[in-house]
Structure formats: C-alpha cells, structure tokens
Write an enzyme that holds these catalytic residues in place. Structure first.
Site, PDB file in Angstrom:
ATOM      1  N   GLY A 196       0.780  -1.239   0.000  1.00 52.65           N
ATOM      2  CA  GLY A 196       0.000   0.000   0.000  1.00 52.65           C
ATOM      3  C   GLY A 196       0.803   1.275   0.000  1.00 52.65           C
ATOM      4  O   GLY A 196       0.270   2.355   0.235  1.00 52.65           O
ATOM      5  N   GLY A 198       2.257   2.587  -2.581  1.00 49.85           N
ATOM      6  CA  GLY A 198       2.180   3.306  -3.849  1.00 49.85           C
ATOM      7  C   GLY A 198       3.125   2.796  -4.921  1.00 49.85           C
ATOM      8  O   GLY A 198       3.458   3.533  -5.844  1.00 49.85           O
ATOM      9  N   GLU A 416      -8.058   2.062  32.369  1.00 46.42           N
ATOM     10  CA  GLU A 416      -7.563   3.081  31.425  1.00 46.42           C
ATOM     11  C   GLU A 416      -6.977   4.279  32.162  1.00 46.42           C
ATOM     12  O   GLU A 416      -5.965   4.845  31.731  1.00 46.42           O
ATOM     13  CB  GLU A 416      -8.681   3.531  30.475  1.00 46.42           C
ATOM     14  CG  GLU A 416      -9.253   2.438  29.584  1.00 46.42           C
ATOM     15  CD  GLU A 416      -8.198   1.674  28.805  1.00 46.42           C
ATOM     16  OE1 GLU A 416      -7.162   2.257  28.447  1.00 46.42           O
ATOM     17  OE2 GLU A 416      -8.389   0.456  28.576  1.00 46.42           O
ATOM     18  N   ASP A 491      -1.897  -6.121  27.483  1.00 42.99           N
ATOM     19  CA  ASP A 491      -0.818  -5.282  28.030  1.00 42.99           C
ATOM     20  C   ASP A 491       0.343  -6.168  28.455  1.00 42.99           C
ATOM     21  O   ASP A 491       1.513  -5.851  28.213  1.00 42.99           O
ATOM     22  CB  ASP A 491      -1.293  -4.526  29.286  1.00 42.99           C
ATOM     23  CG  ASP A 491      -2.476  -3.629  28.988  1.00 42.99           C
ATOM     24  OD1 ASP A 491      -2.615  -3.231  27.831  1.00 42.99           O
ATOM     25  OD2 ASP A 491      -3.247  -3.347  29.932  1.00 42.99           O
TER      26      ASP A 491
HETATM   27  P1  ATP Z   1       0.737  -3.562  -2.853  1.00 38.97           P
HETATM   28  O1  ATP Z   1       2.141  -3.836  -2.462  1.00 38.97           O
HETATM   29  O2  ATP Z   1      -0.251  -4.017  -1.836  1.00 38.97           O
HETATM   30  O3  ATP Z   1       0.390  -3.937  -4.261  1.00 38.97           O
HETATM   31  P2  ATP Z   1       1.272  -0.877  -3.630  1.00 38.97           P
HETATM   32  O4  ATP Z   1       2.503  -0.461  -2.939  1.00 38.97           O
HETATM   33  O5  ATP Z   1       1.378  -1.243  -5.062  1.00 38.97           O
HETATM   34  O6  ATP Z   1       0.538  -1.968  -2.794  1.00 38.97           O
HETATM   35  P3  ATP Z   1      -0.650   0.973  -4.532  1.00 38.97           P
HETATM   36  O7  ATP Z   1      -1.616  -0.037  -5.044  1.00 38.97           O
HETATM   37  O8  ATP Z   1       0.158   1.695  -5.539  1.00 38.97           O
HETATM   38  O9  ATP Z   1       0.253   0.325  -3.444  1.00 38.97           O
HETATM   39  O10 ATP Z   1      -1.376   2.058  -3.643  1.00 38.97           O
HETATM   40  C1  ATP Z   1      -2.705   1.905  -3.223  1.00 38.97           C
HETATM   41  C2  ATP Z   1      -3.366   3.238  -3.128  1.00 38.97           C
HETATM   42  O11 ATP Z   1      -2.807   4.002  -2.074  1.00 38.97           O
HETATM   43  C3  ATP Z   1      -3.190   4.094  -4.348  1.00 38.97           C
HETATM   44  O12 ATP Z   1      -4.151   3.823  -5.311  1.00 38.97           O
HETATM   45  C4  ATP Z   1      -3.345   5.486  -3.797  1.00 38.97           C
HETATM   46  O13 ATP Z   1      -4.704   5.812  -3.684  1.00 38.97           O
HETATM   47  C5  ATP Z   1      -2.799   5.374  -2.398  1.00 38.97           C
HETATM   48  N1  ATP Z   1      -1.416   5.857  -2.299  1.00 38.97           N
HETATM   49  C6  ATP Z   1      -0.350   5.137  -1.912  1.00 38.97           C
HETATM   50  N2  ATP Z   1       0.759   5.905  -1.872  1.00 38.97           N
HETATM   51  C7  ATP Z   1       0.387   7.138  -2.266  1.00 38.97           C
HETATM   52  C8  ATP Z   1       1.075   8.373  -2.449  1.00 38.97           C
HETATM   53  N3  ATP Z   1       2.380   8.483  -2.214  1.00 38.97           N
HETATM   54  N4  ATP Z   1       0.365   9.438  -2.862  1.00 38.97           N
HETATM   55  C9  ATP Z   1      -0.946   9.336  -3.099  1.00 38.97           C
HETATM   56  N5  ATP Z   1      -1.653   8.210  -2.941  1.00 38.97           N
HETATM   57  C10 ATP Z   1      -1.014   7.117  -2.528  1.00 38.97           C
END
Ligand code: ATP
Length: 616
Positions: A196, A198, A416, A491
């Site tokens: 996730g 990018g 808490e 914890d």
């Molecule tokens: P995976 O390893 O799970 O395939 P990935 O690293 O390829 O994940 P992406 O699929 O490119 O991740 O990212 C998922 C979504 O997260 C993107 O479609 C976007 O909406 C958001 N996202 C991730 N990084 C960024 C960034 N640097 N700027 C803007 N949006 C981002």
C-alpha cells in the site's frame, strides 16, 4: 454462427429418422419367434445374412429377433413357409446412407462444436494463437487505448523515488537518444516496500509520464498448477510488450515467481523455477531496438533470487518505505482533493496521529471520514469525522452488542485511568492524546499516546517508561479494585515482548551485558538454526525479563499510590464522559492538588516525544 442452424437440422433429421423406424419394435427371443410362427402370429420376416430378423405380427406390431446362426438350423425356412410368413432376405450393407449419416450425427455435432469453440476463442484473443489452444499464454492486460493517466503529481512525497524512476521515463520517451550513444537503457526497476505504499501507483505514473502502454499483472498469475504454463505466459507477455515497444511491464508480487531457486523440487516449485528462468532469459533477450522496461514490486526483496538483481535485469532498486510525517500530510491532502474540509480538520495533527499508515491506509482514512460525513448528513468533513474514521480503522467498529455492564464500565475506567495517569506522570512517555472507555471491536477501552515528532531511535529511558505505562492499567486495578482482571492480557503480552527484546536484542540488561541476539529459530537462510545461546543464558534472559516487568509494575504502582486522588478523579471523569482527551487529562494533572511524593516523579508530569501507542 452456423452452429444453431446445424443443431436444428440435426434434430429434425433425428426426428425423421426415428419416425421412419416407426413405433418401437418388440424384441422376441428365438424361442418366442418360433412359437409365434407356429401360432400363426407372424405376418412378415426380413432376414439379414447375419440372422437379424425384423418384421410385423398379424396384429401390426413390429418385432425384431436374432436367429442363432451358430446352430445352423435348416428347418426354419420350411416352418416359415408352412405358416405363410412373407419372408424376404436382405444384406446389412444395404442399410440406407441416411441412417448412417443420422447415426454419425451426434459425433459430427461434437466435433463441429469443438472447432467452433476454438475459432471463436481465437477471435476473442487478438495477436496470434489464442483461446483454449493458448492456456499458457500471457494474461497481461494491455492498457493500450486507455494508457495510464497517472502523473508524478498524483503521488505525494517520495521525491527521491520519483527522481530515480525519472530516468526510465526519459529512456521510454527518447529511446533513440540512448541508441545513438550506444547506451543500453534501464531494463528493470525493482520497487521494494510494504503493502500500500504506492508501488503500483509509481509504475503507472512512469507509464503515464512517458505515454507508453502499460502491461500490468501479478506474479502469482504466472504460477499455475501445470509446469510450463507460467513460462509460456512470460514468453507471450514479452512478445506482446515488444510489439508495443516502448512499453512497460509491471509485475506485482514478483516474489511469487522470483523467490530464490532451491536445489530441485516438484510440482509448483518446478513450475515456479521454469517461470523464473523464462523471465530471466526474456529480460536478457531484449533486442537492442526494443525499449521495454520491466517494473516489479515486492515487499520481500530479501527472498528474491540474486540472479534477478544482477545488472541487465533488475538493475535499479527503489525503496518505497512507509510515508514519514510530512509525506503523510501530503498524501492526506492529495486524497482530500475534491472534498471540503471544515475548520476543525488539522491535516498536520491527523498525520501525526497516523504513524505506520501506508498511502493506501491514508486514502482509506479520508474516504472513511467522507463516509462519516455522509452518515452525519453533512458534506463538509469535520475533525470528528477523521477521529471516528481513525478509531474505526485502528480499533474496529462500535456496535451495541459489546455494551458493558455498569460495574464493568467502572473497572475499565480504572484500568484506562491507570495507563493514562502513569503516562502523564512519566517523564519520558508519549503524551496522552485520548482516553476512552467506549468499547470498539474486541477492545473495551483505549488509552492513546501520540508522539509530537517522529523518532527513529528509542532510548532505554523511553522504553522503561513505556513498560510502566503498559502495566499501569493492571496496577490501578489492584490498587482500586483489590485484584487484577483479564483485561490486562494484551498489556502483559506487549510488555513481555518489549522487555524480552530489551534484554535479548538491545543489550539493556546489566546482567547479560552488551549482547544482542538475532531472531531465534530456523530461517530461510539457515533452516537448521536453533537458539543461538545456551540453556543457561535463556534462564538469565527469563530472569531479567521478569525483573524488568516487576520493576515496571512497582514503578506504576508507586506512581498511582502517590496520586491516588488524581486516579479517582480521572476514573470519575471517564465514567462521566466516556472519552476524555489529552488536554482534559493534563488539566487534571496540573491542578494544584495535595500530592504524595513519589521519588521517580520529582519532575512532575511532563510530555515527551516518541512513537504512538495504544493500550487497551
Ligand atoms: P501492494 O504492495 O499491496 O500492491 P502498492 O505499494 O502497489 O501496494 P498501490 O496499489 O500503488 O500500493 O497504492 C494503493 C493506493 O494508495 C493508491 O491507489 C493510492 O490511492 C494510495 N497511495 C499510496 N501511496 C500514495 C502516495 N504516495 N500518494 C498518493 N496516494 C497514494
């Protein structure tokens, strides 16, 4: 398209043929046949050279029978004539052509259907051999007409990574410049980072910026049950990509095929190795004119086969880590495009409260906040929408089924309040951001601490305070309620894990001294590794872990005992309001109250900085 008329014709023929054979004939045994002849019941008999008899009874019913030719019966002809049976001799070869065709029709129909299916699936799979004959061919999705429109401006942060892949864009845009200089452009870019972050987005942006086709697929889609299928898919993919050169092939989860090759193997392992070998040879085999760049993503670079990483293959590695504070803020802003934020939304504070979130998590957070706004019948996103979205993502959904009993509410408040107060009174602990006794998911209450800035090093004093904060909930239960409860199990597990690492890995135990052991047990590199120290050392580690935990508990207890009245006030406030924030807590703590002296707390309540934590 000729299949439907063909089916209709066949059905009609079958019906006609069936009709020409008349109603179903009675089958007579030879004895019955002779009996019926003798009883003058038989009207006609058509006898073939193989002894098959068909004909009609006097009643009009058709019959069939079979003569036992092996018996060589010579009396039958005289018996038939004697009883006035119309006898006709016939030869089976004279069977009508129509009946042969009709008998063969089902087979012809099946063959026709197969041919039609093959042709049709070929038409649907452009570019040569396709359909069922191409089980092994590439599943790549070509974004030909719809080339990615993603640009670098759609990616927040990661300026370093963008600069690294800029060269790929340049190469794809002007391959001739590289050819003129006799330079071989980049062949493969490996993007390494947690899920996730990018990676796919970056690959799409490279294709978008260069304006080239983008072939995207996942490593796991190569690997099939049948050996050789993946390899042939790789071949097909590269053939297609070269045809559309310049282009980008993007392979997500490359580790699914690119893991280290082992010594031999069967089944899917064999298949994986063949696929990997094909990938390696296709990456080697680009013709000089073909500008195809392979971009691949993984979050486990350490397991990749080293052959993949040598120059000429994935010769560039781009690290895509989790976003830092300013990158998180930038990502939140990008995903806030087209949404209206109210004055209570503080992007900086949200970014601070989301350490460890990936870009995808942040995108999800903004979307959840927008959904919250819709639920609340407003379209301008408020700070509370983001708070609720974050809690929902981190802790889970609230629902009526986990409502607490009144005495449980009090006990959770005590627990808490214990965490919160020890945190507020500990010099090196993170500031408390929020304390709640509203149950969510499996969590009954939460004390949330947030760092003021992001840290990358954690001093021993911070970790020691962190242990005390973790054990503060249980210490408060014992102090106020007279006994601990099961509420502290998480914890305890967290504190034990932290204390173990302090002793084993970070050398924070004077008893063991400056020794740091790596992870225990077998690993991919060393499948036979056991515990890297003696039994005796393990005993010392256990003793040291227990000592650290006991010290932390007694420190928490002393702090709470010294501020018992404050503890009771926090409990009351929590029971009354269910959620209090850091400023409410600090307002209580800083009230001029008679305080019993606590030696560790001479500095009073102070805020410090460190990573966020949540305690149940
Ligand atoms: P995976 O390893 O799970 O395939 P990935 O690293 O390829 O994940 P992406 O699929 O490119 O991740 O990212 C998922 C979504 O997260 C993107 O479609 C976007 O909406 C958001 N996202 C991730 N990084 C960024 C960034 N640097 N700027 C803007 N949006 C981002």
């Amino acid at each position: 398209m000729w299949l439907i008329p063909a089916v209709i014709v066949v059905l009609v023929l079958l019906l006609v043929h069936a009709g020409s054979r008349g109603p179903a004939a009675r089958t007579l045994t030879y004895s019955d046949f002779v009996h019926d002849v003798t009883a003058n019941d038989i009207s006609s008999a058509v006898i073939t050279s193989t002894g098959l008899v068909t004909g009609k009874l006097h009643s009009g019913t058709a019959y069939t029978s079979q003569l036992p030719t092996a018996l060589g019966d010579t009396t039958l002809s005289s018996l038939l004539l004697e009883h006035h049976v119309q006898v006709t001799g016939t030869n089976p070869s004279t069977t009508s052509i129509l009946s042969i065709v009709v008998d063969l029709l089902p087979l012809l129909l099946i063959v026709g259907a197969v041919v039609w299916f093959v042709r049709r699936s070929r038409k649907q799979s452009p570019g040569g051999i396709g359909g069922i004959m191409s089980i092994g061919r590439s599943k790549a999705k070509v974004y030909d007409e719809e080339r990615p429109t993603t640009r670098f401006t759609d990616i927040a942060g990661y300026e370093g990574s963008k600069a690294e892949v800029m060269e790929v864009v340049d190469f794809l845009k002007h391959p001739q410049r590289y050819a003129r200089a006799g330079a071989i452009g980049p062949k493969g870019v490996l993007m390494v980072g947690p899920p996730g972050t990018g990676k796919t987005l970056l690959a799409r942006a490279v294709a978008g910026e260069a304006g080239v086709p983008f072939f995207a697929l996942s490593g796991s889609s190569f690997v099939e049950m049948f050996v050789g299928v993946g390899a042939s898919r790789v071949r097909g993919l590269f053939v297609d990509a070269r045809k559309r050169s310049p282009s980008i092939i993007f392979i997500d989860e490359i580790d699914a095929i690119g893991g280290r090759r082992g010594p031999g193997g069967f089944g899917s392992n064999d298949e994986r190795e063949q696929t990997l070998n094909q990938l390696l040879s296709d990456m080697d085999g680009f013709e000089p004119g073909a500008s195809v760049v392979v971009m691949a993503a993984t979050n486990r670079a350490e397991i990749l086969d080293t052959a993949l990483l040598r120059p000429g293959r994935f010769d560039r590695t781009v690290e895509i880590p989790l976003p830092n504070l300013s990158e998180r803020a930038a990502i939140l802003s990008i995903h806030g495009r087209g949404k209206e934020f109210g004055p209570t939304v503080d992007i900086g504070a949200i970014a601070r409260g989301t350490p460890g979130f990936s870009g995808a998590d942040l995108a999800n957070l903004v979307n959840e906040a927008a959904i919250n706004a819709v639920r609340g019948h407003h379209h301008i996103l408020r700070g509370a929408d983001f708070d609720a979205a974050r809690d929902r993502l981190l802790i889970g959904r609230r629902d009526a089924s986990n409502a607490l009993l009144p005495e449980e509410t009090h006990n959770v408040a005590v627990h808490e309040a214990g965490h919160a107060l020890v945190a507020a009174l500990s010099e090196h602990a993170d500031p408390v951001a929020k304390v709640t006794i509203l149950p969510r998911g499996a969590t009954l209450g939460v004390t949330e601490q947030l760092p003021e800035v992001e840290r990358h090093l954690y001093p021993q004093s911070y970790l020691t305070d962190s242990l005390a904060v973790r054990l503060g909930g249980r210490a408060a239960e014992i102090l106020v309620l007279g006994e601990p409860s099961t509420g502290a199990s998480n914890d305890l597990a967290g504190a034990t894990d932290l204390a173990t690492r302090m002793v084993r890995e970070w050398g924070f135990s004077s008893e063991l001294g400056p020794i740091g052991y790596g992870p225990e047990g077998p690993s991919r590199d060393n499948p036979f590794a056991g515990r890297p120290y003696a039994e005796e050392t393990q005993r010392s580690i256990d003793q040291e872990v227990a000592r650290l935990l006991r010290q932390a508990e007694s420190r928490a207890t002393t702090l709470l005992q010294g501020h018992r009245h404050l503890l009771d006030r926090v409990v009351d406030l929590l029971v009354e309001r269910e959620t209090i924030d850091g400023s409410d807590l600090m307002a209580l703590v800083s009230l001029p109250e008679p305080r019993a002296s606590a030696p560790e707390d001479s500095a009073g309540a102070r805020r410090s900085v460190a990573p966020a934590g949540r305690l149940g």
